[in-house]
Design a protein around this motif. Structure first.
Motif, mmCIF file in Angstrom:
data_model
loop_
_atom_site.group_PDB
_atom_site.id
_atom_site.type_symbol
_atom_site.label_atom_id
_atom_site.label_comp_id
_atom_site.label_asym_id
_atom_site.label_seq_id
_atom_site.Cartn_x
_atom_site.Cartn_y
_atom_site.Cartn_z
ATOM 1 N N ILE A 290 0.843 -1.204 0.000
ATOM 2 C CA ILE A 290 0.000 0.000 0.000
ATOM 3 C C ILE A 290 0.879 1.255 0.000
ATOM 4 O O ILE A 290 0.609 2.225 -0.722
ATOM 5 N N GLY A 291 1.946 1.229 0.835
ATOM 6 C CA GLY A 291 2.860 2.370 0.891
ATOM 7 C C GLY A 291 3.517 2.633 -0.459
ATOM 8 O O GLY A 291 3.630 3.791 -0.889
ATOM 9 N N ILE A 292 3.956 1.559 -1.125
ATOM 10 C CA ILE A 292 4.592 1.716 -2.438
ATOM 11 C C ILE A 292 3.585 2.283 -3.447
ATOM 12 O O ILE A 292 3.914 3.175 -4.231
ATOM 13 N N GLN A 293 2.349 1.770 -3.426
ATOM 14 C CA GLN A 293 1.325 2.260 -4.345
ATOM 15 C C GLN A 293 1.074 3.754 -4.153
ATOM 16 O O GLN A 293 0.967 4.517 -5.118
ATOM 17 N N LYS A 294 0.990 4.164 -2.888
ATOM 18 C CA LYS A 294 0.730 5.578 -2.610
ATOM 19 C C LYS A 294 1.943 6.438 -2.981
ATOM 20 O O LYS A 294 1.791 7.575 -3.450
ATOM 21 N N ALA A 295 3.147 5.878 -2.772
ATOM 22 C CA ALA A 295 4.358 6.620 -3.137
ATOM 23 C C ALA A 295 4.452 6.822 -4.645
ATOM 24 O O ALA A 295 5.019 7.810 -5.124
ATOM 25 N N ASP B 211 -0.074 6.602 5.813
ATOM 26 C CA ASP B 211 1.009 7.471 5.333
ATOM 27 C C ASP B 211 1.988 6.605 4.542
ATOM 28 O O ASP B 211 2.435 5.560 5.039
ATOM 29 N N PRO B 212 2.339 6.980 3.299
ATOM 30 C CA PRO B 212 3.196 6.108 2.470
ATOM 31 C C PRO B 212 4.544 5.814 3.094
ATOM 32 O O PRO B 212 5.062 4.699 2.986
ATOM 33 N N VAL B 213 5.188 6.809 3.774
ATOM 34 C CA VAL B 213 6.511 6.594 4.383
ATOM 35 C C VAL B 213 6.408 5.586 5.498
ATOM 36 O O VAL B 213 7.210 4.639 5.604
ATOM 37 N N GLU B 214 5.413 5.787 6.389
ATOM 38 C CA GLU B 214 5.251 4.851 7.521
ATOM 39 C C GLU B 214 4.887 3.449 7.016
ATOM 40 O O GLU B 214 5.319 2.438 7.586
ATOM 41 N N ALA B 215 4.062 3.386 5.959
ATOM 42 C CA ALA B 215 3.634 2.070 5.444
ATOM 43 C C ALA B 215 4.831 1.312 4.854
ATOM 44 O O ALA B 215 4.974 0.114 5.075
ATOM 45 N N ASN C 225 7.993 1.642 5.639
ATOM 46 C CA ASN C 225 8.945 1.280 6.698
ATOM 47 C C ASN C 225 8.337 0.365 7.762
ATOM 48 O O ASN C 225 9.009 0.056 8.751
ATOM 49 N N ALA C 226 7.071 -0.024 7.574
ATOM 50 C CA ALA C 226 6.413 -0.882 8.577
ATOM 51 C C ALA C 226 7.123 -2.238 8.635
ATOM 52 O O ALA C 226 7.539 -2.793 7.622
ATOM 53 N N VAL C 227 7.219 -2.757 9.845
ATOM 54 C CA VAL C 227 7.864 -4.047 10.056
ATOM 55 C C VAL C 227 6.843 -5.157 9.856
ATOM 56 O O VAL C 227 5.753 -5.094 10.396
#
Length: 418
Positions: free
Chosen positions: A326-331, A410-414, A416-418
């Motif tokens: 999801i983070g990559i898609q939003k980025a 948030d794309p950055v937090e997503a 970097n999520a573990v």
């Protein structure tokens, strides 16, 4: 258009991927939706089947028909208990009442006097017990819906002169004559011989238990030589069918006036007769169908609720597992609407799979019952659409919160999520 197609294809593949991740967990979760849709749609299918049987039964008894009898079928309006003591001393309908109604009624299409009893029929060494004997006047064939498979119906002369002729049901024909043609042969009843002139086409029993398969129909003017028509034991009644364009209310209003005049009832006096209609029985069935419908919604609703929570749980897990994606898609520029719709489509697909499973169960059971009982119980297109619609709504409602949560990431937090 191509982008929309790719979007729906990707969402569908994600849904299938969620299924493959943990097949057992997914099946157990979707079983709630499956059972819920099965419960609701099976009730709808049962109601449709029963309503069809009731309508066919009513048509066989004659549309727009009033039954003049001693006893009413239901308590008076506004009373919960049946006041039988009011009706005990009433007289039963007579042949004179029948003749008077024929002369006086202006909107009756057909009038018939009918009595019934049970006797044994014999032909040579064969016997058939508990045969339903019906003595009928002219007009019966117009009011009652049946067909003659062999032979013919009574001629006006046979009806009016009271000849010893009869029309038998298919069960009687099979049992007494063992494959022989019964037309022209004589059966014995109460020591009298009756000429068989016709055989009624096989009907089978309707939802009310009515059938002419085990009946013999004779002219009522012959029946009065064998039975006491003034006795309540032969259940005498007068059937009146309204002309085309007149409702049962119209014929009831006219018959009320005609019968009160025939019986010479004073303006302030109560009716000493009952005007019964099939619609009175149908109202009771409608209430029963409404109750079954509510019960189906109640039972199925809980199952669907549990299934909805299960789908929501799968979607929360799916969002967590695909946080980085999801983070990559939003980025890369994917909008919130894209992420939201992606997960809503996924939850809807999952719910639809469960709903289709429920519809398949209903279809299989309906087909099995139809094959075993030789009846026409079917899953209608309307009920299929209901099942699909309910499944879609459950999928959207259950998947909205997980989808909304995914779209708000948030794309950055997503990433970097573990």
């Amino acid at each position: 258009m191509i982008l929309v197609y790719k979007f729906f294809k990707e969402s569908f593949l994600f849904a299938i991927g969620a299924l493959r991740t943990n097949v057992l967990r997914t099946i157990l979760t979707l079983s709630g939706v499956t059972i819920g849709i099965f419960s609701i749609i099976s009730v709808f299918t049962l109601i449709d089947f029963l309503e069809k049987q009731v309508r066919e039964s009513i048509e066989s008894l004659g549309n727009n028909v009033v039954y003049i009898q001693k006893w009413p079928w239901t308590p008076p309006e506004g009373e919960s208990e049946y006041p039988w003591w009011r009706y005990m001393n009433r007289q039963v309908p007579s042949l004179d009442d029948y003749e008077q109604i024929k002369r006086r009624s202006q909107i009756a299409d057909a009038v018939s006097y009918v009595m019934s009893s049970q006797k044994m029929l014999q032909y040579e060494d064969n016997a058939y017990d508990n045969v339903a004997v019906m003595g009928v006047s002219e007009g019966f064939d117009v009011i009652w819906n049946f067909e003659i498979s062999r032979g013919r119906y009574f001629s006006p002369y046979e009806t009016n002169s009271g000849m010893a002729s009869g029309i038998i049901g298919s069960d009687i024909a099979d049992e007494l004559f063992q494959g022989m043609d019964p037309i022209g042969k004589r059966v014995k009843m109460m020591g009298r011989k009756i000429l068989v002139i016709g055989v009624i086409q096989r009907q089978g029993s309707d939802i009310f238990g009515n059938s002419l398969d085990k009946n013999i129909i004779i002219p009522v003017k012959y029946a009065r030589n064998l039975f006491n028509l003034r006795s309540e034991s032969v259940n005498p009644m007068i059937l009146v069918k309204a002309k085309e364009g007149y409702s049962s209310d119209d014929i009831v209003d006219e018959l009320t006036g005609v019968m009160r005049a025939i019986r010479r009832i004073k303006p302030s006096g109560d009716n000493d007769f009952a005007l019964n209609r099939i619609s009175l029985v149908q109202k009771n069935f409608d209430s029963l169908f409404d109750f079954i419908d509510m019960a189906g919604w109640f039972i199925g609703g809980f199952s669907i609720l549990v299934g909805g929570f299960g789908i929501a749980n799968i979607m929360f897990v799916s969002v967590k597992e695909r946080t980085r994606i999801i983070g990559i898609q939003k980025a890369l520029g994917a909008k919130r609407k894209f992420i939201l719709l992606q997960f809503l489509i996924e939850s809807t697909v999952l719910s639809l799979l469960g709903g289709l499973g429920g519809l398949f169960l209903v279809f299989s059971i309906a087909m099995s019952i139809s094959l075993i009982t030789q009846t026409e119980m079917a899953l209608t297109l309307l009920n299929v659409l209901k099942g699909i619609g309910i499944s879609t709504v459950i999928g959207v409602v259950s998947g909205y919160i997980p989808a909304w949560k995914a779209s708000k990431m948030d794309p950055v937090e997503a990433i970097n999520a573990v």
